[in-house]
Design a protein around this motif. Sequence first.
Motif, short mmCIF file in Angstrom:
data_model
loop_
_atom_site.label_atom_id
_atom_site.label_comp_id
_atom_site.label_asym_id
_atom_site.label_seq_id
_atom_site.Cartn_x
_atom_site.Cartn_y
_atom_site.Cartn_z
N ASP A 238 -46.46 88.19 -127.40
CA ASP A 238 -45.28 89.07 -127.44
C ASP A 238 -43.99 88.29 -127.14
OD1 ASP A 238 -46.79 91.26 -128.13
OD2 ASP A 238 -46.95 92.03 -126.08
N GLY A 241 -40.41 90.33 -129.19
CA GLY A 241 -40.67 91.76 -129.08
C GLY A 241 -39.44 92.57 -129.42
N GLU A 242 -39.43 93.80 -128.99
CA GLU A 242 -38.33 94.71 -129.36
C GLU A 242 -36.98 94.19 -128.88
OE1 GLU A 242 -37.28 99.48 -129.28
OE2 GLU A 242 -39.00 98.71 -128.17
N GLU A 243 -36.93 93.63 -127.67
CA GLU A 243 -35.67 93.13 -127.15
C GLU A 243 -35.12 92.00 -128.00
OE1 GLU A 243 -33.89 91.09 -123.04
OE2 GLU A 243 -35.91 91.96 -123.06
N LEU A 245 -35.86 91.33 -131.17
CA LEU A 245 -35.53 91.83 -132.50
C LEU A 245 -34.18 92.54 -132.50
CD1 LEU A 245 -39.12 93.00 -133.37
CD2 LEU A 245 -37.81 91.35 -134.72
N LYS A 246 -33.85 93.22 -131.41
CA LYS A 246 -32.55 93.88 -131.31
C LYS A 246 -31.41 92.87 -131.21
CE LYS A 246 -34.00 98.28 -129.27
NZ LYS A 246 -33.98 99.14 -128.07
N ASN A 264 -44.68 90.76 -131.60
CA ASN A 264 -45.22 92.09 -131.37
C ASN A 264 -45.17 92.89 -132.67
OD1 ASN A 264 -44.88 95.11 -130.67
ND2 ASN A 264 -45.67 94.22 -128.78
N ALA A 266 -45.96 96.06 -133.51
CA ALA A 266 -45.36 97.40 -133.49
C ALA A 266 -43.84 97.32 -133.47
CB ALA A 266 -45.87 98.19 -132.28
N ALA A 267 -43.31 96.39 -132.68
CA ALA A 267 -41.86 96.22 -132.59
C ALA A 267 -41.29 95.73 -133.92
CB ALA A 267 -41.51 95.26 -131.47
N LYS A 270 -41.24 98.55 -136.50
CA LYS A 270 -40.14 99.47 -136.21
C LYS A 270 -38.80 98.89 -136.66
CE LYS A 270 -37.94 101.93 -132.36
NZ LYS A 270 -37.92 102.13 -130.89
N ALA A 271 -38.56 97.61 -136.37
CA ALA A 271 -37.30 96.98 -136.75
C ALA A 271 -37.12 96.96 -138.26
CB ALA A 271 -37.25 95.56 -136.19
#
Length: 364
Positions: A238, A241-243, A245-246, A264, A266-267, A270-271
């Motif tokens: 991971d 991850g989402e952080e 990708l943002k 990750n 799932a992240a 979503k992105a």
Amino acid sequence: MATNTNGEQEWSLQTPPPLPPGYEKHHIVFLEAVHLPLAELPFPHTIDIHQHTTADQIAERIKNATIVISNVADVKPSDMDNAPHLQLLAILATGMGWVDKPYCAKRGITVVNAPSANIPAVSEHFLGLYFASRKRIGVVDEIVHTSDEWVKTNSLTKRVWPEGPPLGCSEETLGIVGYGALGKRVEGLCHALGFKEVLIAERKGAKEIREGRVGFEELIRRCTTFCIVCPREPDTIDLIGEEELKMMRSDALLINIARGGIVNEAALAKALKEGRIFGAATDVLDNEPGGPGTTPLLPDVEKGEEEVPNLIVTSHVAWFSQSTIAKLQGINRDAMTAFVEGRMYDPSVRACVAVHDGKIWKQT
């Protein structure tokens, strides 16, 4: 281990490891012949060859082995507990992050792999994924094959690139995460293609930045294309991850040719669904093999799950080339032969040895 006149450590000479009681020759179990055949082995042996082995079959299949050959099948300590005569675990691949090296060292099991055998092929696969993703070749191909939209509109550019024209090599800032032999090869290829800039990531969370590196977060913010080539280890799971990708630019392209789980899934799905980055491509998944419904990146659209856009997934085939197969076969043959003959000190095979004589010689 002895020390030579230059103060350097050398492996002491060894005799061939004794065969277990009742064995007249080594017994090899090859778990995954589906990927490639073995080279001819020059030492006496018997062998069981399995095209494919599932996790629940490993323990039973290796119980009488002195040598086990695996490609990506995770031979766990619990499996090896069932193989009291096991002496050598030979990884017919470069990556071996799944191997429990402390366990093997404690058991006295030697572990060898095939380092750098796939570097040319995998680095070239990165370029294939880069151009296919940035140019959205698959999307264009599908539209032309399945509709008359090009005929009716005379142009697909606005349909395929609604955000505007894609970047070219001269506008790209490449971020390489992982700077081993593969990362260096990718770096050279991208310089040759005329990438504007190539940046090398420092380790995530590092307090000091080494010369020639860029802080991890700075690299995430600056780059337009990312090449993930680091090993899968506890501290890289991971990693993206989402952080992260943002933090990426909207024109960012993320390409993973390392191992599943580093990004990750799932992240990333979503992105991509939210259109926060330009696209992604991966040759690896957290759980392989994969198909519809096995990962957030491959939803089962027949069950009404939303497709992930601007994503290319290939089936862990980046390594696959004639040169890689020849190198894997040769390295695997030479390492196993050196073990059987008691020549693990030989400079020609030292780079293959991860665990030997109760010691861990390399981590990746």
